[in-house]
Design a protein around this motif. Structure first.
Motif, PDB file in Angstrom:
ATOM      1  N   UNK A 157       0.836  -1.202   0.000  1.00  0.00           N
ATOM      2  CA  UNK A 157       0.000   0.000   0.000  1.00  0.00           C
ATOM      3  C   UNK A 157       0.875   1.259   0.000  1.00  0.00           C
ATOM      4  N   UNK A 158       0.350   2.344  -0.581  1.00  0.00           N
ATOM      5  CA  UNK A 158       1.125   3.572  -0.738  1.00  0.00           C
ATOM      6  C   UNK A 158       1.593   4.148   0.589  1.00  0.00           C
ATOM      7  N   UNK A 159       0.806   3.964   1.631  1.00  0.00           N
ATOM      8  CA  UNK A 159       1.180   4.488   2.943  1.00  0.00           C
ATOM      9  C   UNK A 159       0.546   3.621   4.015  1.00  0.00           C
ATOM     10  N   UNK A 160       0.907   3.902   5.256  1.00  0.00           N
ATOM     11  CA  UNK A 160       0.445   3.069   6.356  1.00  0.00           C
ATOM     12  C   UNK A 160      -1.061   3.172   6.566  1.00  0.00           C
ATOM     13  N   UNK A 161      -1.611   4.368   6.336  1.00  0.00           N
ATOM     14  CA  UNK A 161      -3.060   4.530   6.491  1.00  0.00           C
ATOM     15  C   UNK A 161      -3.805   3.663   5.487  1.00  0.00           C
ATOM     16  N   UNK A 162      -3.311   3.616   4.251  1.00  0.00           N
ATOM     17  CA  UNK A 162      -3.949   2.776   3.227  1.00  0.00           C
ATOM     18  C   UNK A 162      -3.815   1.300   3.577  1.00  0.00           C
ATOM     19  N   UNK A 163      -2.686   0.913   4.157  1.00  0.00           N
ATOM     20  CA  UNK A 163      -2.497  -0.472   4.580  1.00  0.00           C
ATOM     21  C   UNK A 163      -3.484  -0.836   5.682  1.00  0.00           C
ATOM     22  N   UNK A 164      -3.651   0.052   6.662  1.00  0.00           N
ATOM     23  CA  UNK A 164      -4.596  -0.218   7.745  1.00  0.00           C
ATOM     24  C   UNK A 164      -6.025  -0.314   7.216  1.00  0.00           C
ATOM     25  N   UNK A 165      -6.374   0.566   6.273  1.00  0.00           N
ATOM     26  CA  UNK A 165      -7.727   0.536   5.707  1.00  0.00           C
ATOM     27  C   UNK A 165      -7.965  -0.778   4.966  1.00  0.00           C
ATOM     28  N   UNK A 166      -6.971  -1.258   4.230  1.00  0.00           N
ATOM     29  CA  UNK A 166      -7.123  -2.524   3.499  1.00  0.00           C
ATOM     30  C   UNK A 166      -7.309  -3.677   4.482  1.00  0.00           C
ATOM     31  N   UNK A 167      -6.515  -3.694   5.547  1.00  0.00           N
ATOM     32  CA  UNK A 167      -6.615  -4.790   6.513  1.00  0.00           C
ATOM     33  C   UNK A 167      -7.964  -4.795   7.224  1.00  0.00           C
ATOM     34  N   UNK A 168      -8.468  -3.627   7.560  1.00  0.00           N
ATOM     35  CA  UNK A 168      -9.775  -3.553   8.212  1.00  0.00           C
ATOM     36  C   UNK A 168     -10.875  -4.030   7.275  1.00  0.00           C
ATOM     37  N   UNK A 169     -10.775  -3.664   6.004  1.00  0.00           N
ATOM     38  CA  UNK A 169     -11.748  -4.132   5.016  1.00  0.00           C
ATOM     39  C   UNK A 169     -11.670  -5.649   4.858  1.00  0.00           C
ATOM     40  N   UNK A 170     -10.445  -6.181   4.866  1.00  0.00           N
ATOM     41  CA  UNK A 170     -10.269  -7.629   4.749  1.00  0.00           C
ATOM     42  C   UNK A 170     -10.955  -8.348   5.910  1.00  0.00           C
TER      43      UNK A 170
END
Length: 391
Positions: A157-170
């Motif tokens: 993910x481009x940044x940590x916030x985007x990574x956290x958002x992806x994991x929460x969606x998963x």
């Protein structure tokens, strides 16, 4: 895109030896990408079916009519959605001329599919695809991999916030859509609560009674919850080793969440400095390191154990792979030291060698701590693993 050539080569070898290869792993871990890479280099015709695609579902309304005449490589993605295909695959795999090889991709372990599918024993090779491994990444990406986890989209993910958002969606999608597709109908909030509680028990011995009391359910119910999470690759258990020396040894397995990124999301850990300050930091590092050691050595489930005494002595991991009995103790430190517990494990388990796996950035080789005991930076583990696999 990160190439995963070791997995690709193992799948190719499997298809040369077996009519069916089952590539298993959690959703979004890269199974479909790997299958497409294989199809691109396959010599001969290839056919890809996504069983979540309505068009492919319609094409396979009469699967025997569609699959029997195909030759070359046939890929069936998300096989757990249509377990009724397994009896047909058994028939097609037994054809004398073997005109086709089948690669089936699934997000549920064989144990979870066992009650709804015919056995492919002797006809199938199982290969598990886990999150990104350190030997697939640059050395300076270790802490990013630890914090974000191994799912490609979370890691890249481009940044940590985007990574956290992806994991929460998963997590939400897994609970609200993926499990119901497998016929597992449990309240999403209840299972998420259990999953989160399990995160607080990460790297501890399993105590189903304690978790059951906290959730207000029976021991049998929490065991079923754990089986579901393990069967869909969200958790894993490490069995205890018994020396039969009459000592009071720990006999319950240890439980770990499979992906540190999901662990951190469930525990509300957002940034790297939050992780270092969290009470579960050491346990998170332990699970991350053990998973890496197991996958890089190639040790099977029946070749890895932990050992512990109720008096306190313990060893995080022992492997009995390729004739080597090795011990691994994981420490989140740059300068590990020998402890009496290590000495006890070394003597009780007759270890060939004991490695203290540590977090030592910029160090690319092990160094001795005592006779038969060495410190080993996790990022330097690959060279040791290559030697063990060669043996």
């Amino acid at each position: 895109m990160i190439r995963r050539d070791k997995h690709l080569n193992q799948i190719v070898l499997g298809l040369q030896q077996f009519p069916v290869v089952a590539l298993l792993g959690p959703r979004q871990v890269g199974k479909t990408t790997l299958a497409r890479q294989l199809a691109a280099q396959w010599v001969g015709p290839t056919h890809l079916f996504d069983l979540e695609d309505p068009d492919d579902q319609a094409r396979l309304s009469d699967p025997s009519f569609v699959l029997r005449p195909l030759t070359g490589l046939v890929v069936l993605d998300e096989i757990q959605i249509k377990p009724s295909l397994f009896p047909l695959l058994r028939v097609l795999a037994d054809r004398a001329d073997a005109p086709a090889r089948f690669l089936v991709l699934g997000s549920a372990a064989p144990e979870l599919l066992r009650n709804t599918s015919e056995s492919l024993a002797g006809r199938v090779m199982f290969h598990e695809l886990d999150g990104l491994s350190l030997d697939e990444l640059a050395p300076n990406q270790m802490d990013q991999r630890w914090l974000r986890g191994g799912f490609p989209r979370a890691f890249l993910a481009d940044n940590l916030a985007a990574s956290r958002a992806w994991r929460e969606s998963f997590i939400r999608t897994y609970l609200e859509r993926d499990l119901p597709q497998l016929g597992i109908n449990l309240p999403a909030l209840t299972l998420r609560r259990f999953w989160t509680m399990l995160g607080h028990y990460h790297a501890q011995t399993w105590n189903g009674s304690e978790l059951a009391r906290a959730l207000g359910v029976s021991d049998k119910t929490v065991s079923r919850y754990l089986d579901i999470l393990e069967g869909t690759f969200m958790t894993w258990r490490l069995r205890p080793w018994h020396t039969n020396q009459g000592k009071r040894e720990v006999k319950a397995p240890k439980v770990y969440l499979s992906d540190t990124g999901l662990l951190h999301s469930l525990l509300g850990i957002a940034e790297y400095h939050d992780l270092l300050a969290h009470p579960k930091c050491g346990a998170s590092w332990e699970g991350f390191a053990l998973r890496e050691i197991i996958r890089q050595t190639g040790a099977g489930r029946d070749e890895v154990y932990f050992w512990g005494l109720h008096s306190g002595a313990e060893l995080d991991l022992m492997t009995t792979h390729n004739g080597h009995r090795l011990g691994f103790e994981v420490k989140l430190t740059r300068s590990p030291k020998v402890t009496p517990s290590m000495r006890s494990a070394q003597d009780a388990l007759a270890l060939e060698h004991l490695y203290v796996v540590c977090h030592a950035e910029g160090v690319d080789k092990p160094w001795p701590l005592a006779e038969g005991i060495s410190a080993l930076p996790l990022q330097a583990f690959g060279s040791l693993a290559d030697g063990l696999r060669a043996d």
